[in-house]
Design a protein around this motif. Structure first.
Motif, PDB file in Angstrom:
ATOM      1  N   GLY A  75     -30.949  34.658  10.524  1.00  0.00           N
ATOM      2  CA  GLY A  75     -30.694  33.410   9.818  1.00  0.00           C
ATOM      3  C   GLY A  75     -31.692  32.316  10.103  1.00  0.00           C
ATOM      4  N   SER A  76     -32.504  32.459  11.162  1.00  0.00           N
ATOM      5  CA  SER A  76     -33.535  31.469  11.484  1.00  0.00           C
ATOM      6  C   SER A  76     -34.522  32.101  12.464  1.00  0.00           C
ATOM      7  N   GLY A  77     -35.661  31.457  12.616  1.00  0.00           N
ATOM      8  CA  GLY A  77     -36.619  31.918  13.615  1.00  0.00           C
ATOM      9  C   GLY A  77     -36.050  31.841  15.010  1.00  0.00           C
ATOM     10  N   MET A  78     -35.318  30.783  15.308  1.00  0.00           N
ATOM     11  CA  MET A  78     -34.734  30.638  16.642  1.00  0.00           C
ATOM     12  C   MET A  78     -33.648  31.682  16.906  1.00  0.00           C
ATOM     13  N   ALA A  79     -32.926  32.098  15.876  1.00  0.00           N
ATOM     14  CA  ALA A  79     -31.955  33.187  16.048  1.00  0.00           C
ATOM     15  C   ALA A  79     -32.683  34.474  16.410  1.00  0.00           C
ATOM     16  N   ALA A  80     -33.817  34.709  15.779  1.00  0.00           N
ATOM     17  CA  ALA A  80     -34.620  35.899  16.080  1.00  0.00           C
ATOM     18  C   ALA A  80     -35.170  35.837  17.498  1.00  0.00           C
ATOM     19  N   ILE A  81     -35.683  34.681  17.891  1.00  0.00           N
ATOM     20  CA  ILE A  81     -36.262  34.503  19.223  1.00  0.00           C
ATOM     21  C   ILE A  81     -35.200  34.648  20.313  1.00  0.00           C
ATOM     22  N   SER A  82     -34.115  33.903  20.175  1.00  0.00           N
ATOM     23  CA  SER A  82     -33.089  33.904  21.219  1.00  0.00           C
ATOM     24  C   SER A  82     -32.436  35.273  21.365  1.00  0.00           C
ATOM     25  N   ASP A  93     -32.852  38.227  36.248  1.00  0.00           N
ATOM     26  CA  ASP A  93     -34.169  38.570  35.709  1.00  0.00           C
ATOM     27  C   ASP A  93     -35.070  37.348  35.619  1.00  0.00           C
ATOM     28  N   HIS A  94     -36.348  37.602  35.403  1.00  0.00           N
ATOM     29  CA  HIS A  94     -37.365  36.551  35.316  1.00  0.00           C
ATOM     30  C   HIS A  94     -38.240  36.807  34.095  1.00  0.00           C
ATOM     31  N   ILE A  95     -38.709  35.740  33.457  1.00  0.00           N
ATOM     32  CA  ILE A  95     -39.588  35.843  32.307  1.00  0.00           C
ATOM     33  C   ILE A  95     -40.808  34.958  32.510  1.00  0.00           C
ATOM     34  N   VAL A  96     -41.967  35.424  32.054  1.00  0.00           N
ATOM     35  CA  VAL A  96     -43.194  34.636  32.065  1.00  0.00           C
ATOM     36  C   VAL A  96     -43.506  34.227  30.628  1.00  0.00           C
ATOM     37  N   GLY A 103     -41.831  24.051  20.289  1.00  0.00           N
ATOM     38  CA  GLY A 103     -40.913  23.208  21.045  1.00  0.00           C
ATOM     39  C   GLY A 103     -39.505  23.760  21.133  1.00  0.00           C
ATOM     40  N   GLY A 104     -39.031  24.411  20.067  1.00  0.00           N
ATOM     41  CA  GLY A 104     -37.682  24.980  20.087  1.00  0.00           C
ATOM     42  C   GLY A 104     -37.547  26.097  21.096  1.00  0.00           C
ATOM     43  N   THR A 105     -38.575  26.917  21.216  1.00  0.00           N
ATOM     44  CA  THR A 105     -38.561  28.000  22.201  1.00  0.00           C
ATOM     45  C   THR A 105     -38.576  27.434  23.612  1.00  0.00           C
ATOM     46  N   TYR A 106     -39.438  26.468  23.838  1.00  0.00           N
ATOM     47  CA  TYR A 106     -39.512  25.819  25.153  1.00  0.00           C
ATOM     48  C   TYR A 106     -38.149  25.215  25.516  1.00  0.00           C
ATOM     49  N   ASN A 107     -37.525  24.568  24.568  1.00  0.00           N
ATOM     50  CA  ASN A 107     -36.236  23.932  24.839  1.00  0.00           C
ATOM     51  C   ASN A 107     -35.150  24.959  25.114  1.00  0.00           C
ATOM     52  N   LEU A 108     -35.157  26.069  24.382  1.00  0.00           N
ATOM     53  CA  LEU A 108     -34.197  27.148  24.634  1.00  0.00           C
ATOM     54  C   LEU A 108     -34.297  27.623  26.073  1.00  0.00           C
ATOM     55  N   VAL A 109     -35.510  27.880  26.511  1.00  0.00           N
ATOM     56  CA  VAL A 109     -35.725  28.417  27.855  1.00  0.00           C
ATOM     57  C   VAL A 109     -35.328  27.412  28.926  1.00  0.00           C
ATOM     58  N   THR A 110     -35.797  26.181  28.803  1.00  0.00           N
ATOM     59  CA  THR A 110     -35.582  25.191  29.861  1.00  0.00           C
ATOM     60  C   THR A 110     -34.157  24.650  29.910  1.00  0.00           C
ATOM     61  N   GLU A 111     -33.450  24.678  28.786  1.00  0.00           N
ATOM     62  CA  GLU A 111     -32.083  24.136  28.771  1.00  0.00           C
ATOM     63  C   GLU A 111     -31.002  25.194  28.939  1.00  0.00           C
ATOM     64  N   GLU A 112     -31.286  26.429  28.528  1.00  0.00           N
ATOM     65  CA  GLU A 112     -30.219  27.420  28.484  1.00  0.00           C
ATOM     66  C   GLU A 112     -30.342  28.553  29.501  1.00  0.00           C
ATOM     67  N   PHE A 113     -31.543  28.931  29.886  1.00  0.00           N
ATOM     68  CA  PHE A 113     -31.692  30.153  30.665  1.00  0.00           C
ATOM     69  C   PHE A 113     -31.055  30.071  32.050  1.00  0.00           C
ATOM     70  N   GLU A 114     -31.092  28.909  32.659  1.00  0.00           N
ATOM     71  CA  GLU A 114     -30.465  28.777  33.981  1.00  0.00           C
ATOM     72  C   GLU A 114     -28.965  29.036  33.912  1.00  0.00           C
ATOM     73  N   LYS A 115     -28.351  28.722  32.775  1.00  0.00           N
ATOM     74  CA  LYS A 115     -26.918  28.970  32.610  1.00  0.00           C
ATOM     75  C   LYS A 115     -26.608  30.463  32.658  1.00  0.00           C
ATOM     76  N   PHE A 116     -27.593  31.271  32.268  1.00  0.00           N
ATOM     77  CA  PHE A 116     -27.416  32.721  32.271  1.00  0.00           C
ATOM     78  C   PHE A 116     -27.963  33.371  33.542  1.00  0.00           C
ATOM     79  N   TYR A 120     -37.567  31.528  35.063  1.00  0.00           N
ATOM     80  CA  TYR A 120     -38.735  31.564  34.178  1.00  0.00           C
ATOM     81  C   TYR A 120     -39.916  30.845  34.818  1.00  0.00           C
ATOM     82  N   SER A 121     -41.102  31.225  34.366  1.00  0.00           N
ATOM     83  CA  SER A 121     -42.343  30.573  34.790  1.00  0.00           C
ATOM     84  C   SER A 121     -43.232  30.408  33.570  1.00  0.00           C
ATOM     85  N   PHE A 122     -43.904  29.262  33.486  1.00  0.00           N
ATOM     86  CA  PHE A 122     -44.895  29.037  32.438  1.00  0.00           C
ATOM     87  C   PHE A 122     -46.286  29.229  33.032  1.00  0.00           C
TER      88      PHE A 122
END
Length: 386
Positions: A75-82, A93-96, A103-116, A120-122
């Motif tokens: 339904g969206s690019g962000m749905a595909a990415i997430s 797990d860890h992601i590089v 910006g949407g991808t960056y925000n997904l990672v920095t706001e949501e991944f810690e909850k799971f 991550y590392s940039f």
């Protein structure tokens, strides 16, 4: 094999021809999503499970375009990415990720991944060594975007893919800015390619969609999460996207040509401070881009000289529309600091090299002479107001 199953096993080749493909010992996720996965329940045409006939047909076309075994549309690019990321990551797990991202991808990672419970590392840069330097024992995914949004930076696909294979890591790319017309990452060893199909696949600024293409094994994994997250695409939008893909090759090649001309024009203009376009020999990654892209794309970005207002300039444009849209047949501009990358802090934008006055220019299919005239009149107005 009866005719029903044979039809489901028919896929598009990258030449556009149809080919009967029977899978021995494994079921294609496209076939699976249509029949196999829910053979014991009466939901074989339930659209949330990505399995209506036009969803399946379009996914096959996208797989063929990316030279992949299978694909899914979202339904969206962000749905595909997430969905793709979470299909391969779990707690611990860890992601590089590369430092310059949508910006949407960056925000997904920095706001949501810690909850799971996902760390991550940039990267500090975009060289292959920058990705390898960030790998940890628990790294499961490396994620890149090339050309990047909004600075059109280029990452060496083959070099990163080789690092991932060396360490047993899944490689993923946001291939939106290139489109399948200009770049096929799987040819260079990347595992998963992702698109905001809203952009060049859609091409008319009238839909929101996403797409993922990969091997059957990877797509099975993505599909099993996708059906639970519910990011499927409506049948009507599927029809619109399939309509658009028919002309994608013609559109994108015209945009490639126009963007090259506009980038050269801007590069030589006295009122332009900087131009970012991988098709320019002056671009630091031009040679890498030449080695992995068939065309350099319709996206570029530029900065005006310091005493000219980017905001006033865009307001003064007549033919080129200041708009959130990009990759359509019409030319548009926006200021990433105020739109696509506004969720990033000022410090993070500075770290990524995104100036407050940076203008992202999505070049359409208009006559370049008309685009140049529009830019000239807008610059004249801005200078008169200074």
């Amino acid at each position: 094999m009866d005719q029903h199953k044979k039809g489901l096993n028919t896929v598009c080749t990258h030449t556009g021809e149809l080919e009967d493909k029977t899978y021995k010992g494994a079921v294609s996720p496209l076939y699976m999503s249509t029949s196999y996965a829910f053979e014991n329940v009466d939901v074989k045409r339930y659209p949330r499970y990505f399995n209506t006939p036009n969803q399946v047909g379009l996914a096959k076309k996208i797989a063929a375009l990316e030279k992949a075994e299978a694909a899914l549309i979202f339904g969206s690019g962000m749905a595909a990415i997430s969905t793709s990321l979470l299909a391969f990551l779990r707690a611990g797990d860890h992601i590089v990720l590369q430092k310059t991202l949508y910006g949407g991808t960056y925000n997904l990672v920095t706001e949501e991944f810690e909850k799971f419970g996902i760390s991550y590392s940039f990267t500090d840069g975009l060289k292959a060594v920058d990705f390898e330097d960030k790998i940890q024992d628990n790294t499961k995914v490396i994620y890149l975007e090339t050309p990047s949004n909004p600075l059109l930076s280029i990452t060496d696909l083959k070099a990163v893919a080789n690092i991932c294979k060396k360490h047993g890591i899944v490689s993923m790319i946001d291939n939106t800015f290139a489109s399948p017309v200009n770049q096929n990452p799987l040819d260079f060893g990347i595992d998963v390619t992702i698109h905001s199909a809203t952009k060049y696949m859609g091409g008319h600024s009238d839909i929101c969609a996403g797409a993922v293409a990969s091997s059957e094994k990877n797509m099975q994994r993505i599909f099993h999460l996708a059906k639970n997250l519910g990011g499927s695409l409506s049948d009507y939008t599927v029809w619109l996207l399939e309509r658009s893909i028919k002309t994608m090759g013609i559109r994108v090649r015209a945009q490639n040509e126009n963007a090259q001309r506009m980038a050269q024009y801007l590069l030589e203009h006295n009122d332009i401070e900087a131009v970012y376009y991988p098709g320019l020999p002056s671009h630091p990654d031009h040679e890498i881009a030449k080695s992995q892209m068939k065309g350099f794309g319709g996206m570029l970005s530029f900065e005006l000289v310091p005493d000219l207002s980017a905001s006033e300039f865009q307001k003064s444009l007549k033919l080129i529309k200041p708009s959130m849209s990009l990759a359509g047949v019409e030319s548009t501009t926006l200021t990433p600091a105020l739109t696509s990358h506004s969720l990033l802090s000022a410090e993070e934008r500075k770290r990524q090299g995104i100036a407050d006055g940076l203008i992202r220019f999505s070049v359409g299919i208009e006559e370049t002479e008309d685009l140049i005239q529009d830019i000239e009149q807008a610059l004249k107005k801005v200078k008169q107001k200074q």
